[in-house]
Design a protein around this motif. Structure first.
Motif, PDB file in Angstrom:
ATOM      1  N   ALA A  32      39.661 -28.056 -87.218  1.00  0.00           N
ATOM      2  CA  ALA A  32      40.028 -26.670 -86.910  1.00  0.00           C
ATOM      3  C   ALA A  32      40.714 -26.562 -85.546  1.00  0.00           C
ATOM      4  O   ALA A  32      40.784 -25.472 -84.966  1.00  0.00           O
ATOM      5  CB  ALA A  32      38.792 -25.779 -86.946  1.00  0.00           C
ATOM      6  N   ASP A  33      41.244 -27.674 -85.047  1.00  0.00           N
ATOM      7  CA  ASP A  33      41.807 -27.696 -83.691  1.00  0.00           C
ATOM      8  C   ASP A  33      43.045 -26.803 -83.517  1.00  0.00           C
ATOM      9  O   ASP A  33      43.161 -26.103 -82.512  1.00  0.00           O
ATOM     10  CB  ASP A  33      42.195 -29.125 -83.299  1.00  0.00           C
ATOM     11  N   PRO A  34      44.013 -26.803 -84.454  1.00  0.00           N
ATOM     12  CA  PRO A  34      45.274 -26.115 -84.161  1.00  0.00           C
ATOM     13  C   PRO A  34      45.171 -24.593 -84.314  1.00  0.00           C
ATOM     14  O   PRO A  34      44.481 -24.064 -85.195  1.00  0.00           O
ATOM     15  CB  PRO A  34      46.241 -26.678 -85.210  1.00  0.00           C
ATOM     16  N   ILE A  35      45.899 -23.903 -83.441  1.00  0.00           N
ATOM     17  CA  ILE A  35      46.137 -22.463 -83.559  1.00  0.00           C
ATOM     18  C   ILE A  35      47.653 -22.281 -83.624  1.00  0.00           C
ATOM     19  O   ILE A  35      48.354 -22.574 -82.648  1.00  0.00           O
ATOM     20  CB  ILE A  35      45.563 -21.680 -82.364  1.00  0.00           C
ATOM     21  N   PHE A  36      48.144 -21.845 -84.761  1.00  0.00           N
ATOM     22  CA  PHE A  36      49.584 -21.660 -84.938  1.00  0.00           C
ATOM     23  C   PHE A  36      49.959 -20.212 -84.639  1.00  0.00           C
ATOM     24  O   PHE A  36      49.325 -19.283 -85.160  1.00  0.00           O
ATOM     25  CB  PHE A  36      50.000 -22.001 -86.371  1.00  0.00           C
ATOM     26  N   ILE A  37      50.961 -20.016 -83.810  1.00  0.00           N
ATOM     27  CA  ILE A  37      51.526 -18.686 -83.567  1.00  0.00           C
ATOM     28  C   ILE A  37      52.928 -18.685 -84.158  1.00  0.00           C
ATOM     29  O   ILE A  37      53.794 -19.464 -83.736  1.00  0.00           O
ATOM     30  CB  ILE A  37      51.568 -18.341 -82.071  1.00  0.00           C
ATOM     31  N   VAL A  38      53.143 -17.837 -85.156  1.00  0.00           N
ATOM     32  CA  VAL A  38      54.411 -17.823 -85.874  1.00  0.00           C
ATOM     33  C   VAL A  38      55.053 -16.442 -85.744  1.00  0.00           C
ATOM     34  O   VAL A  38      54.449 -15.498 -85.249  1.00  0.00           O
ATOM     35  CB  VAL A  38      54.205 -18.194 -87.354  1.00  0.00           C
ATOM     36  N   GLY A  39      56.287 -16.345 -86.221  1.00  0.00           N
ATOM     37  CA  GLY A  39      57.003 -15.078 -86.174  1.00  0.00           C
ATOM     38  C   GLY A  39      58.441 -15.298 -85.771  1.00  0.00           C
ATOM     39  O   GLY A  39      59.024 -16.352 -86.017  1.00  0.00           O
ATOM     40  N   LEU A  40      59.030 -14.302 -85.132  1.00  0.00           N
ATOM     41  CA  LEU A  40      60.373 -14.424 -84.593  1.00  0.00           C
ATOM     42  C   LEU A  40      60.302 -14.618 -83.086  1.00  0.00           C
ATOM     43  O   LEU A  40      59.340 -14.176 -82.451  1.00  0.00           O
ATOM     44  CB  LEU A  40      61.204 -13.168 -84.894  1.00  0.00           C
ATOM     45  N   PRO A  41      61.298 -15.265 -82.500  1.00  0.00           N
ATOM     46  CA  PRO A  41      61.373 -15.251 -81.038  1.00  0.00           C
ATOM     47  C   PRO A  41      61.480 -13.816 -80.526  1.00  0.00           C
ATOM     48  O   PRO A  41      61.899 -12.916 -81.262  1.00  0.00           O
ATOM     49  CB  PRO A  41      62.668 -16.027 -80.749  1.00  0.00           C
ATOM     50  N   ARG A  42      61.096 -13.607 -79.281  1.00  0.00           N
ATOM     51  CA  ARG A  42      61.162 -12.300 -78.623  1.00  0.00           C
ATOM     52  C   ARG A  42      60.246 -11.276 -79.288  1.00  0.00           C
ATOM     53  O   ARG A  42      60.517 -10.078 -79.286  1.00  0.00           O
ATOM     54  CB  ARG A  42      62.602 -11.752 -78.571  1.00  0.00           C
ATOM     55  N   SER A  43      59.148 -11.759 -79.873  1.00  0.00           N
ATOM     56  CA  SER A  43      58.223 -10.869 -80.578  1.00  0.00           C
ATOM     57  C   SER A  43      56.880 -10.742 -79.869  1.00  0.00           C
ATOM     58  O   SER A  43      55.966 -10.122 -80.399  1.00  0.00           O
ATOM     59  CB  SER A  43      57.987 -11.387 -82.000  1.00  0.00           C
ATOM     60  N   GLY A  44      56.743 -11.357 -78.703  1.00  0.00           N
ATOM     61  CA  GLY A  44      55.467 -11.333 -77.997  1.00  0.00           C
ATOM     62  C   GLY A  44      54.628 -12.573 -78.221  1.00  0.00           C
ATOM     63  O   GLY A  44      53.463 -12.605 -77.829  1.00  0.00           O
ATOM     64  N   SER A  45      55.208 -13.611 -78.809  1.00  0.00           N
ATOM     65  CA  SER A  45      54.426 -14.811 -79.105  1.00  0.00           C
ATOM     66  C   SER A  45      53.999 -15.534 -77.827  1.00  0.00           C
ATOM     67  O   SER A  45      52.896 -16.098 -77.769  1.00  0.00           O
ATOM     68  CB  SER A  45      55.228 -15.756 -80.003  1.00  0.00           C
ATOM     69  N   THR A  46      54.854 -15.519 -76.784  1.00  0.00           N
ATOM     70  CA  THR A  46      54.466 -16.178 -75.535  1.00  0.00           C
ATOM     71  C   THR A  46      53.321 -15.432 -74.866  1.00  0.00           C
ATOM     72  O   THR A  46      52.445 -16.040 -74.242  1.00  0.00           O
ATOM     73  CB  THR A  46      55.677 -16.278 -74.587  1.00  0.00           C
ATOM     74  N   LEU A  47      53.304 -14.119 -75.004  1.00  0.00           N
ATOM     75  CA  LEU A  47      52.189 -13.323 -74.472  1.00  0.00           C
ATOM     76  C   LEU A  47      50.884 -13.713 -75.169  1.00  0.00           C
ATOM     77  O   LEU A  47      49.851 -13.932 -74.513  1.00  0.00           O
ATOM     78  CB  LEU A  47      52.480 -11.837 -74.660  1.00  0.00           C
ATOM     79  N   ILE A  48      50.926 -13.815 -76.488  1.00  0.00           N
ATOM     80  CA  ILE A  48      49.720 -14.202 -77.230  1.00  0.00           C
ATOM     81  C   ILE A  48      49.283 -15.608 -76.833  1.00  0.00           C
ATOM     82  O   ILE A  48      48.093 -15.880 -76.642  1.00  0.00           O
ATOM     83  CB  ILE A  48      49.974 -14.102 -78.749  1.00  0.00           C
ATOM     84  N   GLU A  49      50.250 -16.512 -76.704  1.00  0.00           N
ATOM     85  CA  GLU A  49      49.931 -17.872 -76.281  1.00  0.00           C
ATOM     86  C   GLU A  49      49.258 -17.874 -74.907  1.00  0.00           C
ATOM     87  O   GLU A  49      48.253 -18.566 -74.692  1.00  0.00           O
ATOM     88  CB  GLU A  49      51.209 -18.713 -76.230  1.00  0.00           C
ATOM     89  N   GLN A  50      49.799 -17.083 -73.969  1.00  0.00           N
ATOM     90  CA  GLN A  50      49.234 -17.049 -72.620  1.00  0.00           C
ATOM     91  C   GLN A  50      47.812 -16.477 -72.620  1.00  0.00           C
ATOM     92  O   GLN A  50      46.938 -16.957 -71.898  1.00  0.00           O
ATOM     93  CB  GLN A  50      50.144 -16.221 -71.702  1.00  0.00           C
ATOM     94  N   ILE A  51      47.591 -15.464 -73.450  1.00  0.00           N
ATOM     95  CA  ILE A  51      46.243 -14.893 -73.574  1.00  0.00           C
ATOM     96  C   ILE A  51      45.262 -15.954 -74.069  1.00  0.00           C
ATOM     97  O   ILE A  51      44.186 -16.157 -73.484  1.00  0.00           O
ATOM     98  CB  ILE A  51      46.263 -13.677 -74.526  1.00  0.00           C
TER      99      ILE A  51
END
Length: 662
Positions: free
Chosen positions: A414-433
């Motif tokens: 269960a190690d990976p956490i995938f963040i998917v979607g489009l660029p410029r959608s707030g994915s880096t914010l979620i990653e930083q959180i």
């Protein structure tokens, strides 16, 4: 650019061969009246003018040719001949060096350089030129011709010649390496890798081929293997600047930015072209969150080469940098200059778009963004229908029945956490959180899932009849477990000892089915943003690589609609599997959405996740500076400043404007 037909060019070549120079000149002029941008006709016209003794006219013709196609190496060779006719040895040497720097497969230029160097008493340079002549003389004529075409950018004809040669002559290392380099130019990296592995099996001491091989591995994000190849090259020649630069680049790929900075700085003394080194140092400093030193290095890069578009765009891409009046004038002048290269102009357009946006001159800003997008799209081979066909196939193949059949399959970690979607959608914010949590490792946009997709496609696949995703229906549980274990093994070098790690490759939304099958316990998060804001955010972003859908209103709208359609399918066949996180909701209720994110990932609440902007870590995306600040609501509606020009985008998005919330 107009291109004269071969049937019209060949008679002119024949007249030159027969030394009927005046007739050749008249024939070239007739052809140029109908095709004034014909590169070959202009070149032959200059040759005829030189042979008739009109050197000034020949140089004028070559200047025109250089403006049309500065990559055409023989124009510099011909300019060298013109200066030789004028007995201007230094100018001739300079012109011939430009020729061989663009096209090392020009034996005539090397021979002339050898003679000029001997005449001017430069014995070491003469010996080096003679060595090039000797090397080229050993090449089969077909491979030499194909090499010259390759360097002049005529990839299609070069590939045709080298493939014909290999079919009749079998394994020949120079031909195989050339075909691999053509593959690199076309971004067919798996073929290039295979060819270069074959070359190195036949000739393990062929350092130029090993250098190409390491570059392919870097472009495929296979950085541990690339570093091993770079270290082999350095063992053979520790002073080689290309090998040292490559070695530094592999450290960047592995996220070892401090070490990369040290390696790049060691290359600065004596560098003939330091601009790229300053740029690379700045990128790593930016990734490490060292903003002011990064800005200083970007300035150094811009100062080291006039009109260096990437340096100006990189300053703009900090998102928090504000340009002075003098800098704005400097960028405008460089963008308008006829001598500015297409790639520099492209970067300058996006930089000017951001600079003018910050000054609230939205009309002029949009004009530069539109110009930059048009330049980028014109050079792209992106076909939206390929993605749309793939989406239809995913929906047909990845059914609830397929997933039910493989329940319990795949690698169980269960190690990976995938963040998917489009660029410029707030994915880096979620990653930083999430990366602010004590049990979560932030990595970057990993290429491992796309690489597994390439493996499943196989070597002989067609865009219109792909093997993937249909092959998913043929895989057994053991195959899926092998793929999951491969993913975990290959991503291990990006991690420390934390329990979980993040893979933030946005395009993985296309492969949620594959991810679920091979890693059934991985967490998946869909980062979503209101379509007008998301799409316009992409239109004003110049990406370092990939994301070819982002450079046209119709393309980005089709991509967004396809994304919404496919994510709806994953929700239907894998209910509850993907957590959708709406950017606007995070802005309006940060703590509530942080708790929701952590609960989905099976993590206890930690207050550091709410104060994510205090977390010190490497961030490699365009939002790296923004996620080091608290959330601000003003970003939600920035696109509205451009609303007068975005009617076509609204129309192209259609019902996705409302469906994105379903």
């Amino acid at each position: 650019m107009a291109t004269a037909l071969t049937s019209e060019i060949e008679p002119i070549r024949g007249l030159l061969t027969e030394q009927r120079f005046a007739e050749a000149l008249r024939a070239a002029d007739v052809l140029l009246a109908d095709a004034p941008e014909s590169v070959e006709a202009l070149y032959l016209r200059a040759v005829a003018q030189r042979m008739l003794g009109d050197i000034a006219a020949a140089l004028d013709t070559l200047a025109t040719l250089e403006r049309l196609n500065p990559r055409f190496s023989r124009l510099y060779q011909e300019r060298g001949y013109c200066y030789i006719a004028r007995k201007q040895a230094p100018e001739a040497i300079a012109a011939l060096l430009r020729a061989v720097n663009r096209n090392p497969a020009l034996p005539a230029s090397w021979r002339m350089l050898e003679g000029l160097y001997r005449m001017t008493g430069q014995a070491a340079e003469a010996a080096q030129a003679a060595a090039h002549v000797a090397t080229l003389s050993k090449l089969p004529p077909a491979v030499l011709t194909a090499s010259a075409l390759f360097y002049d950018g005529e990839l299609g004809e070069s590939e045709r010649l080298v493939r014909e040669f290999l079919l009749t002559h079998g394994h020949q290392v120079e031909a195989m390496r050339l075909l691999a380099r053509i593959g690199m130019e076309h971004d067919v990296l798996d073929d290039a890798q295979l060819l270069l592995e074959g070359v190195l099996d036949l000739a393990p001491d062929y350092h130029a081929a090993r250098f190409d091989y390491a570059q392919v591995l870097c472009r495929r994000h296979m950085y541990p293997k690339a570093r091993a190849q770079a270290e082999k090259l350095l063992a053979a020649d520790r002073a080689n600047r290309d090998y040292r630069t490559l070695h530094a680049m592999t450290h960047v790929g592995l996220g070892q930015h401090q070490r990369a900075i040290e390696l790049y700085r060691a290359l600065l003394p004596g560098a003939a072209q330091p601009a790229e080194l300053h740029l690379s140092i700045a990128h790593s400093l930016k990734t490490l969150g060292q903003r002011e030193p990064a800005v200083a290095e970007y300035h150094a890069a811009a100062a080291a080469r006039a009109g260096f578009g990437d340096a100006w765009w990189s300053l703009a891409n900090l998102k928090t940098y504000r340009f002075s009046e003098a800098e704005l004038a400097q960028m405008r002048a460089a963008e308008a200059a006829a001598s500015t290269s297409p790639i520099d102009r492209l970067h300058l357009c996006f930089a000017l778009g951001k600079a003018l946006e910050d000054r609230e001159d939205y009309a002029a800003s949009f004009e530069y963004y539109a110009r930059g997008n048009a330049l980028k799209r014109a050079a792209s081979r992106y076909r939206p229908e390929v993605l749309e066909r793939n989406t239809r196939l995913q929906i047909e193949v990845c059914t609830a029945e397929l997933f039910g059949r493989h329940r319990g399959g795949g690698a169980q970690a269960a190690d990976p956490i995938f963040i998917v979607g489009l660029p410029r959608s707030g994915s880096t914010l979620i990653e930083q959180i999430l990366a602010s949590h004590s049990k979560v490792e932030g990595t970057h946009e990993l290429a491992d899932v796309p690489r597994i997709v390439v493996e499943l496609q196989g070597r002989d696949w067609q865009l219109d009849n792909p093997r993937y995703p249909g092959v998913l229906a043929e895989l057994a549980d053991a195959d899926l477990r092998r793929l999951g274990e491969k993913y975990l093994r290959d991503t291990r070098h990006y991690r420390s000892d934390k329990v979980h790690f993040i893979d933030k490759m946005p395009n993985n939304f296309r492969h949620v089915g594959l991810i679920h099958l091979m890693l059934p316990n991985a967490r998946i998060i869909d980062a979503r943003r209101e379509p007008m804001a998301c799409c316009f955010g992409n239109l004003k972003q110049l990406f370092a690589h990939g994301q070819e859908f982002a450079y046209g209103i119709e393309d980005i709208a089709r991509y967004y609609r396809t994304y919404v359609e496919l994510m709806r399918h994953w929700d239907a066949v894998l209910p509850g599997r993907v957590l959708r996180v709406q950017y606007e909701d995070v802005v309006s209720d940060l703590e509530g959405n942080v708790r929701r994110l952590l609960a989905h990932c099976g993590l206890e609440f930690e207050p550091e996740c709410v104060e994510f902007y205090k977390t010190e870590r490497s961030v490699r995306t365009a939002s790296s500076e923004q996620v080091r600040q608290p959330i601000y609501r003003e970003a939600l509606d920035q696109w509205r400043h451009y609303e007068p020009w975005l009617g076509p985008l609204r129309e192209a998005l259609g019902d996705a404007l409302t469906r994105y919330r379903d």
